[in-house]
Write a protein that holds these residues in place. Sequence first.
Motif, PDB file in Angstrom:
ATOM      1  N   PHE A   1       0.895  -1.472   0.064  1.00 36.43           N
ATOM      2  CA  PHE A   1       0.112   0.103   0.032  1.00 36.43           C
ATOM      3  C   PHE A   1       0.980   1.308   0.104  1.00 36.43           C
ATOM      4  CE2 PHE A   1      -2.363  -3.374   2.413  1.00 36.43           C
ATOM      5  CZ  PHE A   1      -3.490  -3.258   1.788  1.00 36.43           C
ATOM      6  N   ASP A   2       0.324   2.239  -0.849  1.00 39.49           N
ATOM      7  CA  ASP A   2       1.057   3.843  -0.673  1.00 39.49           C
ATOM      8  C   ASP A   2       0.246   4.145   0.374  1.00 39.49           C
ATOM      9  OD1 ASP A   2       2.116   6.109  -1.389  1.00 39.49           O
ATOM     10  OD2 ASP A   2      -0.116   6.765  -1.683  1.00 39.49           O
ATOM     11  N   LEU A   3       0.777   5.049   1.166  1.00 34.20           N
ATOM     12  CA  LEU A   3       0.333   5.668   2.655  1.00 34.20           C
ATOM     13  C   LEU A   3      -0.574   6.996   2.262  1.00 34.20           C
ATOM     14  CD1 LEU A   3       0.355   5.301   5.438  1.00 34.20           C
ATOM     15  CD2 LEU A   3       2.533   7.130   5.543  1.00 34.20           C
TER      16      LEU A   3
ATOM     17  N   TYR B   1      -3.083  17.190   3.950  1.00 36.05           N
ATOM     18  CA  TYR B   1      -2.124  18.190   4.869  1.00 36.05           C
ATOM     19  C   TYR B   1      -0.741  18.386   4.038  1.00 36.05           C
ATOM     20  CZ  TYR B   1      -4.754  16.266   8.763  1.00 36.05           C
ATOM     21  OH  TYR B   1      -5.837  16.000   9.699  1.00 36.05           O
ATOM     22  N   HIS B   2      -0.416  17.585   3.097  1.00 38.34           N
ATOM     23  CA  HIS B   2       0.835  17.913   2.325  1.00 38.34           C
ATOM     24  C   HIS B   2       0.048  19.142   1.511  1.00 38.34           C
ATOM     25  CE1 HIS B   2       3.818  14.953   2.211  1.00 38.34           C
ATOM     26  NE2 HIS B   2       2.772  13.712   2.395  1.00 38.34           N
ATOM     27  N   TYR B   3      -0.972  19.008   0.990  1.00 37.83           N
ATOM     28  CA  TYR B   3      -1.373  20.066   0.028  1.00 37.83           C
ATOM     29  C   TYR B   3      -1.427  21.476   1.026  1.00 37.83           C
ATOM     30  CZ  TYR B   3      -4.474  23.395  -1.923  1.00 37.83           C
ATOM     31  OH  TYR B   3      -5.106  24.710  -2.293  1.00 37.83           O
TER      32      TYR B   3
ATOM     33  N   GLY C   1       4.531   1.134   0.932  1.00 39.74           N
ATOM     34  CA  GLY C   1       5.546   1.244   0.115  1.00 39.74           C
ATOM     35  C   GLY C   1       5.499   2.931  -0.245  1.00 39.74           C
ATOM     36  N   SER C   2       5.974   3.590   0.583  1.00 36.10           N
ATOM     37  CA  SER C   2       5.610   5.223   0.505  1.00 36.10           C
ATOM     38  C   SER C   2       6.836   5.839   0.455  1.00 36.10           C
ATOM     39  CB  SER C   2       5.077   5.492   1.832  1.00 36.10           C
ATOM     40  OG  SER C   2       4.847   7.045   1.893  1.00 36.10           O
ATOM     41  N   SER C   3       7.020   7.038  -0.409  1.00 38.10           N
ATOM     42  CA  SER C   3       7.996   7.848  -0.681  1.00 38.10           C
ATOM     43  C   SER C   3       8.091   8.849   0.590  1.00 38.10           C
ATOM     44  CB  SER C   3       7.785   8.877  -1.863  1.00 38.10           C
ATOM     45  OG  SER C   3       7.517   8.072  -3.093  1.00 38.10           O
ATOM     46  N   SER C   4       7.181   8.738   1.664  1.00 39.88           N
ATOM     47  CA  SER C   4       7.375   9.494   2.768  1.00 39.88           C
ATOM     48  C   SER C   4       8.383   9.435   3.815  1.00 39.88           C
ATOM     49  CB  SER C   4       6.072   9.674   3.305  1.00 39.88           C
ATOM     50  OG  SER C   4       6.124  10.826   4.390  1.00 39.88           O
ATOM     51  N   LYS C   5       9.153  10.186   4.270  1.00 36.72           N
ATOM     52  CA  LYS C   5      10.214  10.317   5.340  1.00 36.72           C
ATOM     53  C   LYS C   5       9.394  10.406   6.709  1.00 36.72           C
ATOM     54  CE  LYS C   5      14.171  11.489   2.850  1.00 36.72           C
ATOM     55  NZ  LYS C   5      15.427  12.668   2.603  1.00 36.72           N
ATOM     56  N   ASN C   6       8.279  10.832   6.475  1.00 37.79           N
ATOM     57  CA  ASN C   6       7.378  10.848   7.698  1.00 37.79           C
ATOM     58  C   ASN C   6       6.306   9.654   8.121  1.00 37.79           C
ATOM     59  OD1 ASN C   6       7.707  13.448   8.736  1.00 37.79           O
ATOM     60  ND2 ASN C   6       7.080  14.068   6.670  1.00 37.79           N
TER      61      ASN C   6
ATOM     62  N   LEU D   1       0.376  17.001  -8.967  1.00 36.47           N
ATOM     63  CA  LEU D   1       1.705  16.485  -9.704  1.00 36.47           C
ATOM     64  C   LEU D   1       2.556  16.034  -8.610  1.00 36.47           C
ATOM     65  CD1 LEU D   1       2.162  19.529 -12.128  1.00 36.47           C
ATOM     66  CD2 LEU D   1       1.196  17.092 -12.710  1.00 36.47           C
ATOM     67  N   LEU D   2       2.261  16.449  -7.346  1.00 36.80           N
ATOM     68  CA  LEU D   2       3.369  16.340  -6.319  1.00 36.80           C
ATOM     69  C   LEU D   2       3.006  14.863  -5.536  1.00 36.80           C
ATOM     70  CD1 LEU D   2       3.447  19.598  -4.242  1.00 36.80           C
ATOM     71  CD2 LEU D   2       4.280  18.952  -6.460  1.00 36.80           C
ATOM     72  N   ARG D   3       1.829  14.266  -5.901  1.00 40.84           N
ATOM     73  CA  ARG D   3       1.432  12.787  -5.414  1.00 40.84           C
ATOM     74  C   ARG D   3       2.837  12.010  -5.623  1.00 40.84           C
ATOM     75  NH1 ARG D   3      -3.670  12.585  -3.432  1.00 40.84           N
ATOM     76  NH2 ARG D   3      -5.012  14.604  -4.068  1.00 40.84           N
ATOM     77  N   GLY D   4       3.037  11.421  -4.617  1.00 40.30           N
ATOM     78  CA  GLY D   4       4.136  10.132  -4.892  1.00 40.30           C
ATOM     79  C   GLY D   4       5.534  10.437  -5.031  1.00 40.30           C
ATOM     80  N   VAL D   5       5.990  11.903  -5.365  1.00 40.42           N
ATOM     81  CA  VAL D   5       7.268  12.292  -5.601  1.00 40.42           C
ATOM     82  C   VAL D   5       7.760  12.702  -4.307  1.00 40.42           C
ATOM     83  CG1 VAL D   5       6.938  12.654  -7.919  1.00 40.42           C
ATOM     84  CG2 VAL D   5       6.701  14.667  -6.410  1.00 40.42           C
ATOM     85  N   SER D   6       9.167  12.916  -4.249  1.00 42.68           N
ATOM     86  CA  SER D   6       9.853  13.215  -2.903  1.00 42.68           C
ATOM     87  C   SER D   6       9.698  14.861  -2.523  1.00 42.68           C
ATOM     88  CB  SER D   6      11.273  13.038  -3.179  1.00 42.68           C
ATOM     89  OG  SER D   6      11.813  14.060  -4.001  1.00 42.68           O
TER      90      SER D   6
ATOM     91  N   GLU E   1      10.532  24.284   6.295  1.00 45.91           N
ATOM     92  CA  GLU E   1       9.513  25.101   6.585  1.00 45.91           C
ATOM     93  C   GLU E   1       8.193  24.426   6.268  1.00 45.91           C
ATOM     94  OE1 GLU E   1       9.248  29.072   4.862  1.00 45.91           O
ATOM     95  OE2 GLU E   1       7.220  29.150   5.218  1.00 45.91           O
ATOM     96  N   LYS E   2       8.218  23.634   5.022  1.00 50.67           N
ATOM     97  CA  LYS E   2       6.893  22.776   4.685  1.00 50.67           C
ATOM     98  C   LYS E   2       6.711  21.755   5.625  1.00 50.67           C
ATOM     99  CE  LYS E   2       4.730  19.477   2.450  1.00 50.67           C
ATOM    100  NZ  LYS E   2       5.056  17.894   2.757  1.00 50.67           N
ATOM    101  N   ASN E   3       8.018  21.233   5.818  1.00 57.17           N
ATOM    102  CA  ASN E   3       7.810  19.950   6.710  1.00 57.17           C
ATOM    103  C   ASN E   3       7.407  20.223   8.114  1.00 57.17           C
ATOM    104  OD1 ASN E   3       8.070  16.848   6.530  1.00 57.17           O
ATOM    105  ND2 ASN E   3      10.046  17.277   8.084  1.00 57.17           N
ATOM    106  N   THR E   4       7.820  21.312   8.707  1.00 57.47           N
ATOM    107  CA  THR E   4       7.564  21.757  10.134  1.00 57.47           C
ATOM    108  C   THR E   4       5.989  21.859  10.095  1.00 57.47           C
ATOM    109  OG1 THR E   4       9.634  22.519  10.318  1.00 57.47           O
ATOM    110  CG2 THR E   4       7.876  23.323  11.941  1.00 57.47           C
TER     111      THR E   4
END
Length: 210
Positions: free
Chosen positions: A8-10, A20-22, A113-118, A43-48, A75-78
Amino acid sequence: MKYKGIIFDLDGVICSTDEYHYLAWKALADRLGIPFDRERNNLLRGVSRMASLEIILEKSDKTYTEEEKAAFAEEKNTRYRELLGRMSPADLSDDVKTTLEALRKTDLKLAIGSSSKNTPFILERIGLRDFFDAVADGNCITHSKPHPEVFLKAAGMIGLCPQDCLVVEDAHAGVEAAKAGGFDCAAMGDARDDERADRHLEKFSDLLKI
Ligand code: BG6
Ligand code: MG
């Protein structure tokens, strides 16, 4: 089901952290005066994280140094992690929860299987830290989707070859990654109608019909 495992993607599949990413990227883009909307967000879905930032900066007329870019990503990640910190097991939808419980009762191996470090933080917040047989995420890969690395890693961790696994994705980049790795792919959400996918899910629980 003809598969021995599901990967699964997360974000956008197991939970609605894609929203929340958005919101976090939108706040940064607004501060920098860069046009950004939900369509562009797809366009940002799935990419680092850094690749996402580069896509956002394409609409800027300024050029930024690597140090500035690193600070923007931070800043975004915080801001994103502040939103994640408010999550709890109640943020898992009933549809996802009951489906995961039903799948857990089968012989299927279940992996992330996710690209996210979180990913570890999110799984902890929603009460799924120990649920999956394996977690491959942004912390253990060098290439993010559409490269198949994260899915190949996940398959290896559960001891299966790609042909025996089904990948579940909401991102076009994720569908591309799955197919590049030799996996079947069930697409949902933004990627639901992606013609490269083998299955098209209206909702997560449609997995139980496969
Ligand atoms: C993916 C998301 O799961 O993770 C992307 O779909 C995101 O939108 C990527 O950019 C990286 O996430 P993080 O949490 O490491 O910034
Ligand atoms: Mg996703």
